[in-house]
Scaffold this active site. Structure first.
Site, short mmCIF file in Angstrom:
data_model
loop_
_atom_site.label_atom_id
_atom_site.label_comp_id
_atom_site.label_asym_id
_atom_site.label_seq_id
_atom_site.Cartn_x
_atom_site.Cartn_y
_atom_site.Cartn_z
N ARG A 74 0.84 -1.20 0.00
CA ARG A 74 0.00 0.00 0.00
C ARG A 74 0.88 1.25 0.00
O ARG A 74 0.58 2.25 -0.65
CB ARG A 74 -0.89 -0.05 1.25
CG ARG A 74 -1.96 0.96 1.26
CD ARG A 74 -3.00 0.67 2.33
NE ARG A 74 -3.63 1.91 2.70
CZ ARG A 74 -3.28 2.64 3.76
NH1 ARG A 74 -2.36 2.22 4.59
NH2 ARG A 74 -3.87 3.79 4.01
N ARG A 77 -10.51 4.56 -1.62
CA ARG A 77 -9.38 3.94 -0.91
C ARG A 77 -8.82 4.91 0.10
O ARG A 77 -8.81 6.12 -0.14
CB ARG A 77 -8.26 3.58 -1.88
CG ARG A 77 -8.55 2.36 -2.66
CD ARG A 77 -7.46 2.07 -3.65
NE ARG A 77 -8.00 1.21 -4.66
CZ ARG A 77 -8.16 -0.11 -4.52
NH1 ARG A 77 -7.75 -0.71 -3.41
NH2 ARG A 77 -8.70 -0.82 -5.49
N ASN A 102 -11.76 15.59 0.91
CA ASN A 102 -12.58 14.42 0.60
C ASN A 102 -14.04 14.82 0.76
O ASN A 102 -14.37 15.64 1.63
CB ASN A 102 -12.24 13.28 1.57
CG ASN A 102 -12.97 11.99 1.23
OD1 ASN A 102 -13.34 11.75 0.07
ND2 ASN A 102 -13.17 11.14 2.23
N HIS A 117 -17.89 13.20 1.50
CA HIS A 117 -18.41 11.97 2.10
C HIS A 117 -19.93 12.05 2.16
O HIS A 117 -20.49 13.07 2.57
CB HIS A 117 -17.83 11.81 3.51
CG HIS A 117 -18.23 10.51 4.14
ND1 HIS A 117 -17.71 9.30 3.74
CD2 HIS A 117 -19.13 10.24 5.12
CE1 HIS A 117 -18.27 8.34 4.45
NE2 HIS A 117 -19.13 8.87 5.29
N ASP A 145 -7.21 13.32 6.83
CA ASP A 145 -6.12 13.00 7.76
C ASP A 145 -5.89 11.49 7.68
O ASP A 145 -6.34 10.85 6.73
CB ASP A 145 -6.42 13.51 9.18
CG ASP A 145 -7.56 12.76 9.85
OD1 ASP A 145 -8.08 11.79 9.26
OD2 ASP A 145 -7.93 13.13 10.99
N GLY A 172 -7.06 9.09 9.52
CA GLY A 172 -8.15 8.24 9.97
C GLY A 172 -9.13 7.96 8.84
O GLY A 172 -8.95 8.40 7.69
#
Ligand code: GAR
Length: 201
Positions: free
Chosen positions: A69, A95, A111, A113, A145, A147
């Protein structure tokens, strides 16, 4: 002019809405000073057709071609950085990006969501909200971040769940809200009214 690299995994409809909004805004008195300079994907199944149509450079960095990864993340970072973006957006990029990728790009790494975080993080947010019997969910745009959907929230909006909603109807309604969040956030970063360093401070 804010230079954006956008990463997708699937249909890329939110990205398409952003591209249309950027284009349409150029003919208004208050154009958004931003441009998508490249589109990246993690899979040949992602919809990169419109990148071709619009003449936007596209790249695929597929984890299947890497032995870890971390090495995939390094290759993805190199592909992104070749375009020298001011802002990188994960727009339906399904991902987790590795720590070195985050460290190199955040806070200029966003991002979107399909839930009202911290409710329903993860890859199945819409399904999870329905399964929980929730009466409302939402959409969120945040800084990435390390998480899973835990980064600083830039903006979010509530969406009511209708009794006859199923995953597609609800997700489509959420996406309408997500697109507005994304476009408004890009505008705010481009004109300086949103300061990502301040949000992370
Ligand atoms: C969007 O709803 C986005 O928030 C979601 O995937 C969809 C992509 O749609 N992302 C996640 O769930 C990430 N956890 P699109 O490919 O049609 O733009």
């Amino acid at each position: 002019m804010l230079k954006l690299v956008v990463l997708i995994s699937g249909s890329g409809t939110n990205l398409q809405a952003l591209l249309e909004a950027l284009e349409a805004s150029q003919a208004t008195p208050n154009p958004i000073a931003a441009r998508v300079v490249a589109i990246g994907a993690d899979s040949p199944r992602a919809n990169l057709a419109f990148a071709d149509e619009l003449g936007i450079p596209a790249f695929i960095v597929n984890p299947a071609d890497y032995d870890s990864r971390a090495s995939w993340g390094d290759a993805l970072l190199e592909a992104v950085q070749q375009h020298q973006p001011d802002l990188t957006v994960l727009s339906g990029f399904m991902r987790l990006v590795p720590p070195r990728f985050v460290a190199a790009l955040a806070p200029a790494l966003l991002n979107t969501h399909p839930a009202y975080l911290p409710e329903f993080p993860g890859a199945h947010a819409v399904r999870d909200a329905l399964a929980a019997g929730a009466t409302q969910t939402g959409a969120t745009i945040m800084i990435v971040d390390n998480g899973v959907d835990t980064g600083p929230i830039i903006d979010q909006v509530r969406i009511l769940i209708e009794p006859d909603d199923h995953e597609t109807t609800l997700h489509n309604r959420i996406k309408v809200a997500e697109r507005k969040l994304l476009i408004d956030t890009v505008r705010g970063i481009a004109d300086g009214t949103i300061n990502l360093e301040e949000i992370t401070a």
